[in-house]
Design a protein around this motif. Structure first.
Motif, PDB file in Angstrom:
ATOM      1  N   ALA A 143       0.873  -1.188   0.000  1.00 26.49           N
ATOM      2  CA  ALA A 143       0.000   0.000   0.000  1.00 26.49           C
ATOM      3  C   ALA A 143       0.908   1.235   0.000  1.00 26.49           C
ATOM      4  O   ALA A 143       1.581   1.512   0.999  1.00 26.49           O
ATOM      5  N   VAL A 144       0.970   1.900  -1.152  1.00 16.33           N
ATOM      6  CA  VAL A 144       1.771   3.137  -1.288  1.00 16.33           C
ATOM      7  C   VAL A 144       0.802   4.241  -1.709  1.00 16.33           C
ATOM      8  O   VAL A 144       0.597   4.482  -2.906  1.00 16.33           O
ATOM      9  N   PRO A 145       0.172   4.915  -0.753  1.00 11.83           N
ATOM     10  CA  PRO A 145      -1.013   5.726  -1.054  1.00 11.83           C
ATOM     11  C   PRO A 145      -0.743   6.995  -1.838  1.00 11.83           C
ATOM     12  O   PRO A 145      -1.695   7.611  -2.316  1.00 11.83           O
ATOM     13  N   TRP A 146       0.507   7.383  -2.014  1.00 11.67           N
ATOM     14  CA  TRP A 146       0.783   8.593  -2.806  1.00 11.67           C
ATOM     15  C   TRP A 146       0.920   8.275  -4.297  1.00 11.67           C
ATOM     16  O   TRP A 146       1.061   9.157  -5.118  1.00 11.67           O
ATOM     17  N   LYS A 147       0.861   6.996  -4.628  1.00 11.16           N
ATOM     18  CA  LYS A 147       0.991   6.561  -6.023  1.00 11.16           C
ATOM     19  C   LYS A 147      -0.335   5.979  -6.508  1.00 11.16           C
ATOM     20  O   LYS A 147      -1.164   5.562  -5.688  1.00 11.16           O
ATOM     21  N   TYR A 148      -0.512   5.925  -7.827  1.00  8.59           N
ATOM     22  CA  TYR A 148      -1.714   5.296  -8.367  1.00  8.59           C
ATOM     23  C   TYR A 148      -1.748   3.827  -7.939  1.00  8.59           C
ATOM     24  O   TYR A 148      -0.705   3.179  -7.743  1.00  8.59           O
ATOM     25  N   GLY A 149      -2.980   3.347  -7.792  1.00  9.93           N
ATOM     26  CA  GLY A 149      -3.203   2.027  -7.183  1.00  9.93           C
ATOM     27  C   GLY A 149      -2.482   0.879  -7.853  1.00  9.93           C
ATOM     28  O   GLY A 149      -2.197  -0.128  -7.198  1.00  9.93           O
ATOM     29  N   PHE A 150      -2.152   0.999  -9.148  1.00  3.72           N
ATOM     30  CA  PHE A 150      -1.531  -0.159  -9.805  1.00  3.72           C
ATOM     31  C   PHE A 150      -0.137  -0.466  -9.273  1.00  3.72           C
ATOM     32  O   PHE A 150       0.393  -1.546  -9.476  1.00  3.72           O
ATOM     33  N   LYS A 151       0.464   0.522  -8.541  1.00  5.25           N
ATOM     34  CA  LYS A 151       1.775   0.244  -7.923  1.00  5.25           C
ATOM     35  C   LYS A 151       1.631  -0.725  -6.740  1.00  5.25           C
ATOM     36  O   LYS A 151       2.598  -1.374  -6.346  1.00  5.25           O
ATOM     37  N   SER A 152       0.425  -0.791  -6.167  1.00  4.66           N
ATOM     38  CA  SER A 152       0.239  -1.565  -4.932  1.00  4.66           C
ATOM     39  C   SER A 152      -0.021  -3.035  -5.251  1.00  4.66           C
ATOM     40  O   SER A 152      -1.143  -3.538  -5.216  1.00  4.66           O
ATOM     41  N   VAL A 153       1.051  -3.734  -5.569  1.00  6.13           N
ATOM     42  CA  VAL A 153       1.010  -5.128  -6.010  1.00  6.13           C
ATOM     43  C   VAL A 153       0.424  -6.039  -4.923  1.00  6.13           C
ATOM     44  O   VAL A 153       0.709  -5.882  -3.739  1.00  6.13           O
ATOM     45  N   LYS A 154      -0.404  -6.983  -5.383  1.00  2.00           N
ATOM     46  CA  LYS A 154      -1.117  -7.883  -4.458  1.00  2.00           C
ATOM     47  C   LYS A 154      -0.442  -9.257  -4.356  1.00  2.00           C
ATOM     48  O   LYS A 154       0.302  -9.659  -5.250  1.00  2.00           O
ATOM     49  N   SER A 155      -0.755  -9.953  -3.289  1.00  2.00           N
ATOM     50  CA  SER A 155      -0.381 -11.371  -3.106  1.00  2.00           C
ATOM     51  C   SER A 155       1.086 -11.609  -3.472  1.00  2.00           C
ATOM     52  O   SER A 155       1.411 -12.388  -4.379  1.00  2.00           O
ATOM     53  N   ILE A 156       1.960 -10.936  -2.738  1.00  2.00           N
ATOM     54  CA  ILE A 156       3.394 -10.916  -3.070  1.00  2.00           C
ATOM     55  C   ILE A 156       4.082 -12.205  -2.607  1.00  2.00           C
ATOM     56  O   ILE A 156       3.848 -12.685  -1.498  1.00  2.00           O
ATOM     57  N   VAL A 157       4.960 -12.735  -3.468  1.00  2.00           N
ATOM     58  CA  VAL A 157       5.766 -13.896  -3.076  1.00  2.00           C
ATOM     59  C   VAL A 157       7.251 -13.572  -3.011  1.00  2.00           C
ATOM     60  O   VAL A 157       8.012 -14.347  -2.441  1.00  2.00           O
ATOM     61  N   SER A 158       7.674 -12.446  -3.611  1.00  2.00           N
ATOM     62  CA  SER A 158       9.113 -12.162  -3.525  1.00  2.00           C
ATOM     63  C   SER A 158       9.421 -10.672  -3.513  1.00  2.00           C
ATOM     64  O   SER A 158       8.718  -9.867  -4.139  1.00  2.00           O
ATOM     65  N   PHE A 159      10.462 -10.376  -2.763  1.00  2.00           N
ATOM     66  CA  PHE A 159      11.030  -9.028  -2.685  1.00  2.00           C
ATOM     67  C   PHE A 159      12.497  -9.204  -3.080  1.00  2.00           C
ATOM     68  O   PHE A 159      13.266  -9.845  -2.348  1.00  2.00           O
ATOM     69  N   SER A 160      12.876  -8.665  -4.244  1.00  2.00           N
ATOM     70  CA  SER A 160      14.260  -8.819  -4.710  1.00  2.00           C
ATOM     71  C   SER A 160      14.934  -7.461  -4.748  1.00  2.00           C
ATOM     72  O   SER A 160      14.397  -6.506  -5.333  1.00  2.00           O
ATOM     73  N   PHE A 161      16.100  -7.391  -4.168  1.00  3.27           N
ATOM     74  CA  PHE A 161      16.841  -6.129  -4.105  1.00  3.27           C
ATOM     75  C   PHE A 161      17.813  -6.103  -5.284  1.00  3.27           C
ATOM     76  O   PHE A 161      18.475  -7.091  -5.585  1.00  3.27           O
ATOM     77  N   THR A 162      17.878  -4.954  -5.955  1.00  2.06           N
ATOM     78  CA  THR A 162      18.627  -4.884  -7.209  1.00  2.06           C
ATOM     79  C   THR A 162      19.171  -3.466  -7.424  1.00  2.06           C
ATOM     80  O   THR A 162      18.673  -2.513  -6.817  1.00  2.06           O
ATOM     81  N   ASP A 163      20.151  -3.363  -8.304  1.00  5.17           N
ATOM     82  CA  ASP A 163      20.639  -2.020  -8.652  1.00  5.17           C
ATOM     83  C   ASP A 163      20.069  -1.570  -9.994  1.00  5.17           C
ATOM     84  O   ASP A 163      20.442  -0.530 -10.520  1.00  5.17           O
ATOM     85  N   LYS A 164      19.144  -2.378 -10.571  1.00 11.85           N
ATOM     86  CA  LYS A 164      18.516  -2.007 -11.853  1.00 11.85           C
ATOM     87  C   LYS A 164      17.044  -1.723 -11.658  1.00 11.85           C
ATOM     88  O   LYS A 164      16.356  -2.468 -10.970  1.00 11.85           O
ATOM     89  N   ARG A 165      16.566  -0.668 -12.305  1.00 11.70           N
ATOM     90  CA  ARG A 165      15.157  -0.324 -12.151  1.00 11.70           C
ATOM     91  C   ARG A 165      14.282  -1.445 -12.727  1.00 11.70           C
ATOM     92  O   ARG A 165      14.416  -1.795 -13.896  1.00 11.70           O
ATOM     93  N   PRO A 166      13.382  -2.008 -11.927  1.00 11.93           N
ATOM     94  CA  PRO A 166      12.556  -3.111 -12.436  1.00 11.93           C
ATOM     95  C   PRO A 166      11.617  -2.641 -13.533  1.00 11.93           C
ATOM     96  O   PRO A 166      11.156  -1.502 -13.523  1.00 11.93           O
ATOM     97  N   LYS A 167      11.364  -3.513 -14.477  1.00 16.46           N
ATOM     98  CA  LYS A 167      10.372  -3.253 -15.517  1.00 16.46           C
ATOM     99  C   LYS A 167       9.039  -3.736 -14.933  1.00 16.46           C
ATOM    100  O   LYS A 167       8.883  -4.910 -14.604  1.00 16.46           O
ATOM    101  N   THR A 168       8.093  -2.842 -14.807  1.00 16.76           N
ATOM    102  CA  THR A 168       6.868  -3.214 -14.095  1.00 16.76           C
ATOM    103  C   THR A 168       5.786  -3.690 -15.080  1.00 16.76           C
ATOM    104  O   THR A 168       5.861  -3.434 -16.278  1.00 16.76           O
ATOM    105  N   PHE A 169       4.789  -4.390 -14.534  1.00 14.64           N
ATOM    106  CA  PHE A 169       3.733  -5.032 -15.326  1.00 14.64           C
ATOM    107  C   PHE A 169       3.084  -4.056 -16.308  1.00 14.64           C
ATOM    108  O   PHE A 169       3.083  -4.270 -17.519  1.00 14.64           O
ATOM    109  N   TRP A 170       2.559  -2.948 -15.794  1.00 15.71           N
ATOM    110  CA  TRP A 170       1.827  -2.017 -16.648  1.00 15.71           C
ATOM    111  C   TRP A 170       2.756  -1.212 -17.544  1.00 15.71           C
ATOM    112  O   TRP A 170       2.386  -0.828 -18.653  1.00 15.71           O
ATOM    113  N   GLU A 171       3.964  -0.965 -17.073  1.00 15.24           N
ATOM    114  CA  GLU A 171       4.948  -0.251 -17.893  1.00 15.24           C
ATOM    115  C   GLU A 171       5.255  -1.084 -19.132  1.00 15.24           C
ATOM    116  O   GLU A 171       5.376  -0.564 -20.236  1.00 15.24           O
ATOM    117  N   GLU A 172       5.356  -2.396 -18.938  1.00 13.11           N
ATOM    118  CA  GLU A 172       5.662  -3.274 -20.049  1.00 13.11           C
ATOM    119  C   GLU A 172       4.499  -3.336 -21.047  1.00 13.11           C
ATOM    120  O   GLU A 172       4.691  -3.394 -22.248  1.00 13.11           O
TER     121      GLU A 172
END
Ligand code: MTE
Length: 319
Positions: A229-258
């Motif tokens: 829940a990140v309430p300052w962003k549009y709701g599509f950022k608030s990913v549901k039913s999460i199974v993984s949190f991966s830390f990276t130095d590259k900006r992730p390509k997100t579902f809707w962005e793709e």
């Protein structure tokens, strides 16, 4: 052969709230405590009834995060959802409750961390500081709600994961299981649903992992057993039913962005002055209310988050 592909991102604004819901709900349950709301709606939370974490709720409210508007009635917030894994329409709640298997549920914390961790959701929950917060939620489709989430700050999970100094982003993914969520067979969507935040965003005090809603375990359709829940962003950022949190130095390509990067970017901060290419973002339809209300920059949370973007002037922060 002509294949008709349902393009969910082409939803017109007028379709965001069905007329029946918009006109049929005149009463607000303003100010009612979450618990009272919960006891009035026995049919809604079938998955929650059998939830092994049920005894943990309700959790202590954190009065710092309050609302400027009434809490959305539970029945509306939990029967009008976006969860494309169960269909690209709003009435997926029953399908999600019937199909989403909530236990066992393992969460992975990996990538650029001291040591990768795999932990059962209930064990994780025992180690996190639970509280309830009232947050607004603004969908890019120009509808909104205001709900009592229970859960823990994402910052607590980041600290638990022990990311390495070079990690700049955290990438979060939903489960991938076509038996459980047959819509994941739709190959034109880039499953699994993926989202990402910078480490600064993820450790901002507002970034929250919701594990409960209306004083009970969060129901399947709202993203059980854990969602962002990140309430300052549009709701599509608030990913549901999460199974993984991966830390990276590259900006992730997100579902809707793709799917449609011109319309749904990585940052997706709420701004009434930056219209979606196909509709205005100036106002929003509050679920259950008769009138539209003006949308606020950062959805009204600028005092917490505006500073995160002071050095990002060249970026498309609001799309
Ligand atoms: N997470 C997954 N895994 N799948 C989705 O389809 N939809 C997003 C977001 N998280 C979505 C998701 C969108 S578009 C919105 S507006 C919110 O969830 C909706 O949350 P709600 O149904 O609890 O209101």
């Amino acid at each position: 052969m002509l294949i008709k592909r349902p393009k969910g991102w082409e939803l017109p604004e007028r379709a965001a709230t069905p007329e029946a819901i918009y006109h049929g709900r005149r009463t607000f349950l303003a100010g009612l405590p979450a618990m009272l709301l919960a006891t009035q709606l026995p049919g809604i939370a079938r998955a929650a009834d059998a939830d092994p974490s049920a005894a943990l709720y309700p959790v202590k409210p954190n009065p710092k995060y309050g609302l400027d508007r009434p809490i959305t009635p539970e029945k509306l917030a939990t029967t009008y959802n976006n969860f494309y894994e169960f269909g690209s329409h709003k009435e997926i709640w029953r399908e999600a409750q019937d199909r989403l298997k909530l236990r066992p549920w393992t969460v992975k914390l990996d990538g650029m961390v001291e040591k990768p961790i795999e932990i059962g959701f209930d064990d994780l929950l025992k180690q996190m500081p639970l509280e309830e917060r009232l947050y607004r939620h603004r969908c890019v489709e120009a509808w909104s709600m205001a709900v009592p989430w229970s859960g823990f700050p994402l910052a607590a999970l980041v600290a638990f994961a022990k990311p390495l100094g070079g990690a700049k982003y955290v990438e979060m993914k939903t489960f991938m299981d076509v038996k459980m969520a047959p819509a994941q067979r739709q190959s034109w969507y880039p499953w699994p649903y993926t989202e990402g935040l910078t480490i600064e965003e993820a450790t901002n005090e507002l970034a929250f992992i919701a594990t409960g809603l209306y004083g009970k375990p969060i129901p399947a359709q709202s993203g059980a057993p854990l969602r962002l829940a990140v309430p300052w962003k549009y709701g599509f950022k608030s990913v549901k039913s999460i199974v993984s949190f991966s830390f990276t130095d590259k900006r992730p390509k997100t579902f809707w962005e793709e799917i449609q990067g011109r319309e749904y970017g990585f940052w997706a901060n709420v701004n009434p002055e930056v219209p979606h290419p196909r509709w205005s973002q100036a106002t929003e339809r509050v679920l259950g209310a008769m009138e539209r209300v003006p949308t606020q920059i950062y959805n009204g949370y600028g005092e917490y988050v505006a500073g995160l973007y002071a050095d990002k002037k060249g970026e498309k922060l609001f799309m």
